[in-house]
Design an enzyme around this catalytic site. Structure first.
Site, PDB file in Angstrom:
ATOM      1  CD  GLU A  39      29.043 -21.842  -1.520  1.00  0.00           C
ATOM      2  OE1 GLU A  39      29.833 -22.744  -1.252  1.00  0.00           O
ATOM      3  OE2 GLU A  39      29.293 -20.959  -2.320  1.00  0.00           O
ATOM      4  CG  HIS A  68      33.068 -21.118  -0.196  1.00  0.00           C
ATOM      5  ND1 HIS A  68      34.422 -20.887  -0.044  1.00  0.00           N
ATOM      6  CD2 HIS A  68      32.632 -20.196  -1.093  1.00  0.00           C
ATOM      7  CE1 HIS A  68      34.786 -19.856  -0.809  1.00  0.00           C
ATOM      8  NE2 HIS A  68      33.721 -19.433  -1.458  1.00  0.00           N
ATOM      9  CG  HIS A 181      26.650 -14.203  -3.800  1.00  0.00           C
ATOM     10  ND1 HIS A 181      27.202 -13.861  -2.573  1.00  0.00           N
ATOM     11  CD2 HIS A 181      26.780 -15.559  -3.888  1.00  0.00           C
ATOM     12  CE1 HIS A 181      27.640 -14.949  -1.964  1.00  0.00           C
ATOM     13  NE2 HIS A 181      27.387 -15.991  -2.754  1.00  0.00           N
TER      14      HIS A 181
END
Length: 271
Positions: A39, A68, A181
């Site tokens: 994404e 997203h 992340h």
């Protein structure tokens, strides 16, 4: 079954890491099935159709998205033409595409892949992720219709991801978090046989602020004022993810390992 999940692909560096390493890893690690969260693969904001093709051609069997999902407008149409892309189950009732699908794996085996968005600390209220996942898992019991199942939990709060792991324990082969992340050090097999990790991390340049070039994020943290747009960091990326071995008969995980390949977080490969 030998399954690899790779965390959020971040920009050009992340795409390059996938195309460089994944074809080799499929052979060396004897992988049966690969799921990649894509994404952020296009400029750090969403996934374009062209970049989706690159990731799929490199060896991904399925791509998942996230909050997203439709930042790149061509994905609105592309997702309906490409069944190997999964958007979140609870994104919007009006969203194109689907949030769960059963895919073919070698040897006639079937793998369920689903994704759900969390609610805690997210920018917009999404539908209840737990009831969405529950409905899908009830329709696709392990050891019956599918030999393995993977749930990508795309959300901010570690507590919400952990709760989803325990909620799915014994009913899904793998529950793995994405979105932040940052890889977490808690890969484990839960008591009911579900492989779990709070966040797989990103496939991106870790000399960054969660994949973004450092200057602008630092400026905003220090001064509270924006000056430029965020841009993905471009040094060598690390592939971060989760390697899981499952039992075809029960669908339960028998082995789980965190994966770090290339870049700054290199580690040993699974045997």
């Amino acid at each position: 079954m030998r399954i690899l999940f790779l965390g959020d692909v971040m920009g050009r560096a992340g795409r390059a890491a996938i195309t460089t390493h994944l074809p080799r890893l499929r052979d060396e690690w004897r992988l049966d099935f690969v799921v990649v969260n894509g994404e952020n693969a296009t400029g750090g904001m969403g996934l374009s159709g062209a970049h989706a093709k690159i990731l799929l051609d490199a060896g991904a069997d399925v791509l998942t998205l996230g909050d997203h999902a439709f930042d790149q407008k061509d994905m609105m149409a592309f997702i309906d033409s490409e069944p190997r892309i999964i958007r979140p189950l609870n994104f919007s009732k009006a969203a194109p595409g689907v949030g769960a699908r059963v895919f073919n794996a070698p040897g006639g085996r079937k793998v369920l892949v689903a994704q759900v968005l969390g609610q805690v600390f997210m920018k917009r209220p999404f539908d209840d992720p737990f009831s969405a996942v529950d409905s899908v898992l009830r329709q696709h019991p392990m050891g019956g219709m599918v030999q393995a199942s993977l749930i990508d939990v795309h959300c901010e709060a570690t507590s919400e991801k952990m709760a989803m792991g325990h909620f799915c324990d014994g009913r899904a082969s793998i529950v793995v978090g994405t979105h932040t992340h940052v890889p977490t050090a808690d890969a484990m097999v839960l008591p009911g046989g579900t492989a779990y990790q709070t966040d797989a991390g990103m496939c991106g340049d870790y000399n960054s602020v969660i994949g973004m070039e450092k200057t602008e994020p630092l400026r905003r943290f220090i001064t509270g004022m924006p000056k430029a747009r965020f841009s993905p960091a471009t040094e060598e990326a690390t592939l971060s993810g989760l390697f899981v071995v499952t039992d075809d008969r029960t669908g339960k995980a028998t082995r789980v390992e965190m994966i770090r390949t290339g870049g700054r977080l290199q580690q040993a490969a699974p045997a």
